[in-house]
Design a protein around this motif. Structure first.
Motif, short mmCIF file in Angstrom:
data_model
loop_
_atom_site.label_atom_id
_atom_site.label_comp_id
_atom_site.label_asym_id
_atom_site.label_seq_id
_atom_site.Cartn_x
_atom_site.Cartn_y
_atom_site.Cartn_z
N ASP A 194 0.81 -1.21 0.00
CA ASP A 194 0.00 0.00 0.00
C ASP A 194 0.84 1.26 0.00
O ASP A 194 0.41 2.30 -0.46
N ALA A 195 2.04 1.21 0.56
CA ALA A 195 2.91 2.38 0.59
C ALA A 195 3.72 2.41 -0.70
O ALA A 195 4.18 1.39 -1.18
N PRO A 196 3.89 3.60 -1.32
CA PRO A 196 4.60 3.64 -2.59
C PRO A 196 6.11 3.48 -2.44
O PRO A 196 6.70 3.91 -1.45
N TYR A 197 6.71 2.85 -3.43
CA TYR A 197 8.14 2.90 -3.60
C TYR A 197 8.40 4.24 -4.30
O TYR A 197 7.73 4.54 -5.30
N VAL A 198 9.32 5.03 -3.82
CA VAL A 198 9.58 6.34 -4.41
C VAL A 198 11.05 6.41 -4.80
O VAL A 198 11.93 6.23 -3.97
N LEU A 199 11.30 6.67 -6.09
CA LEU A 199 12.64 6.94 -6.58
C LEU A 199 12.62 8.39 -7.04
O LEU A 199 11.89 8.74 -7.96
N ARG A 200 13.45 9.24 -6.39
CA ARG A 200 13.39 10.67 -6.64
C ARG A 200 14.78 11.25 -6.81
O ARG A 200 15.65 11.06 -5.97
N GLY A 201 14.97 11.99 -7.92
CA GLY A 201 16.19 12.74 -8.13
C GLY A 201 16.05 14.12 -7.52
O GLY A 201 14.95 14.58 -7.23
N ALA A 202 17.17 14.82 -7.33
CA ALA A 202 17.15 16.14 -6.70
C ALA A 202 16.39 17.17 -7.54
O ALA A 202 15.69 18.02 -7.00
N ALA A 203 16.55 17.08 -8.87
CA ALA A 203 15.88 18.01 -9.79
C ALA A 203 15.73 17.29 -11.12
O ALA A 203 16.41 16.29 -11.37
N PRO A 204 14.86 17.79 -12.00
CA PRO A 204 14.70 17.12 -13.30
C PRO A 204 16.02 16.92 -14.02
O PRO A 204 16.83 17.83 -14.12
N GLY A 205 16.25 15.68 -14.49
CA GLY A 205 17.46 15.36 -15.23
C GLY A 205 18.69 15.09 -14.39
O GLY A 205 19.73 14.70 -14.91
N GLN A 206 18.61 15.25 -13.08
CA GLN A 206 19.79 15.06 -12.23
C GLN A 206 19.88 13.68 -11.59
O GLN A 206 20.95 13.24 -11.23
N GLY A 207 18.77 13.01 -11.44
CA GLY A 207 18.78 11.66 -10.86
C GLY A 207 18.93 10.63 -11.95
O GLY A 207 17.96 10.28 -12.62
N ILE A 208 20.15 10.15 -12.19
CA ILE A 208 20.39 9.21 -13.28
C ILE A 208 20.54 7.80 -12.71
O ILE A 208 21.37 7.57 -11.83
N VAL A 209 19.72 6.90 -13.23
CA VAL A 209 19.79 5.49 -12.86
C VAL A 209 20.12 4.75 -14.15
O VAL A 209 19.34 4.81 -15.11
N GLN A 210 21.26 4.08 -14.21
CA GLN A 210 21.68 3.47 -15.46
C GLN A 210 22.32 2.11 -15.24
O GLN A 210 22.86 1.83 -14.18
N ALA A 211 22.24 1.30 -16.30
CA ALA A 211 22.87 -0.01 -16.26
C ALA A 211 24.33 0.07 -16.71
O ALA A 211 25.15 -0.74 -16.31
N ALA A 212 24.65 1.06 -17.54
CA ALA A 212 26.02 1.25 -18.04
C ALA A 212 26.17 2.70 -18.49
O ALA A 212 25.18 3.40 -18.71
N ALA A 213 27.40 3.12 -18.66
CA ALA A 213 27.66 4.50 -19.09
C ALA A 213 27.32 4.74 -20.55
O ALA A 213 27.06 5.88 -20.94
N THR A 214 27.28 3.69 -21.37
CA THR A 214 26.95 3.83 -22.79
C THR A 214 25.83 2.86 -23.16
O THR A 214 25.70 1.79 -22.56
N PRO A 215 25.03 3.21 -24.17
CA PRO A 215 23.92 2.33 -24.57
C PRO A 215 24.39 0.99 -25.13
O PRO A 215 25.49 0.87 -25.65
N ASN A 216 23.50 -0.01 -25.06
CA ASN A 216 23.68 -1.34 -25.66
C ASN A 216 24.92 -2.08 -25.19
O ASN A 216 25.48 -2.89 -25.93
N THR A 217 25.38 -1.85 -23.97
CA THR A 217 26.54 -2.58 -23.47
C THR A 217 26.22 -3.58 -22.37
O THR A 217 26.84 -4.62 -22.32
N PRO A 218 25.25 -3.32 -21.47
CA PRO A 218 25.04 -4.29 -20.39
C PRO A 218 24.13 -5.43 -20.82
O PRO A 218 23.33 -5.27 -21.73
N PRO A 219 24.24 -6.56 -20.17
CA PRO A 219 23.32 -7.66 -20.47
C PRO A 219 22.10 -7.65 -19.55
O PRO A 219 21.50 -8.68 -19.32
N HIS A 220 21.76 -6.51 -18.96
CA HIS A 220 20.65 -6.49 -18.01
C HIS A 220 19.90 -5.16 -18.06
O HIS A 220 20.39 -4.16 -18.55
N ARG A 221 18.68 -5.20 -17.52
CA ARG A 221 17.84 -4.00 -17.46
C ARG A 221 18.30 -3.12 -16.30
O ARG A 221 19.05 -3.54 -15.44
N VAL A 222 17.76 -1.91 -16.27
CA VAL A 222 18.12 -0.97 -15.21
C VAL A 222 17.39 -1.32 -13.91
O VAL A 222 18.01 -1.49 -12.87
N LEU A 223 16.06 -1.44 -13.96
CA LEU A 223 15.27 -1.70 -12.75
C LEU A 223 14.18 -2.74 -13.02
O LEU A 223 13.59 -2.75 -14.10
#
Length: 125
Positions: free
Chosen positions: A5-34
């Motif tokens: 019932d309680a939300p999971y909240v993922l929040r960055g400090a400001a728009p565009g500042q909270g980066i969640v990534q699997a790798a520094a460049t596209p198409n390199t990791p073998p897994h999803r981010v979340l």
């Protein structure tokens, strides 16, 4: 501990500042981010960039199988899925996608369906 019932909240400090990534460049990791798999869960994403995830099946950026999803100031960039929902794969509950303000899908890819997003509500959008 959190209940469904309680939300999971993922929040960055400001728009565009909270980066969640699997790798520094596209198409390199073998897994999803979340991945969140809890049909009772509510998820709030605020001020985030979810990027560079890759998966063979669903949801390269985010695979969320939960009750309710709200997104404000969120970007899905450079994610890929072998089947569906390159940026976002959401299979939701009775409350569905309850809010989506200022959400960007850019450079995401899926082989079968939903390059940017695949929204499969069990209730409503």
């Amino acid at each position: 501990s959190m209940t469904g019932d309680a939300p999971y909240v993922l929040r960055g400090a400001a728009p565009g500042q909270g980066i969640v990534q699997a790798a520094a460049t596209p198409n390199t990791p073998p897994h999803r981010v979340l991945r969140i798999y809890d049909y009772r869960a509510n998820l709030d994403l605020v001020n985030l960039v979810i990027q560079n995830g890759v998966t063979a099946n669903y949801g390269g950026g985010l695979l969320f199988e939960g009750s309710r999803l709200r997104m404000v100031n969120v970007a899905f960039r450079g994610n890929a899925a072998g089947l569906g929902g390159g940026g976002l794969y959401f299979q939701g509950g009775v409350n569905g996608l309850s809010r989506a303000n200022n959400v960007l899908f850019a450079g995401n890819y899926a082989t079968v369906f939903g390059g940017g997003a695949a929204l499969l509500p069990l209730g409503r959008l």
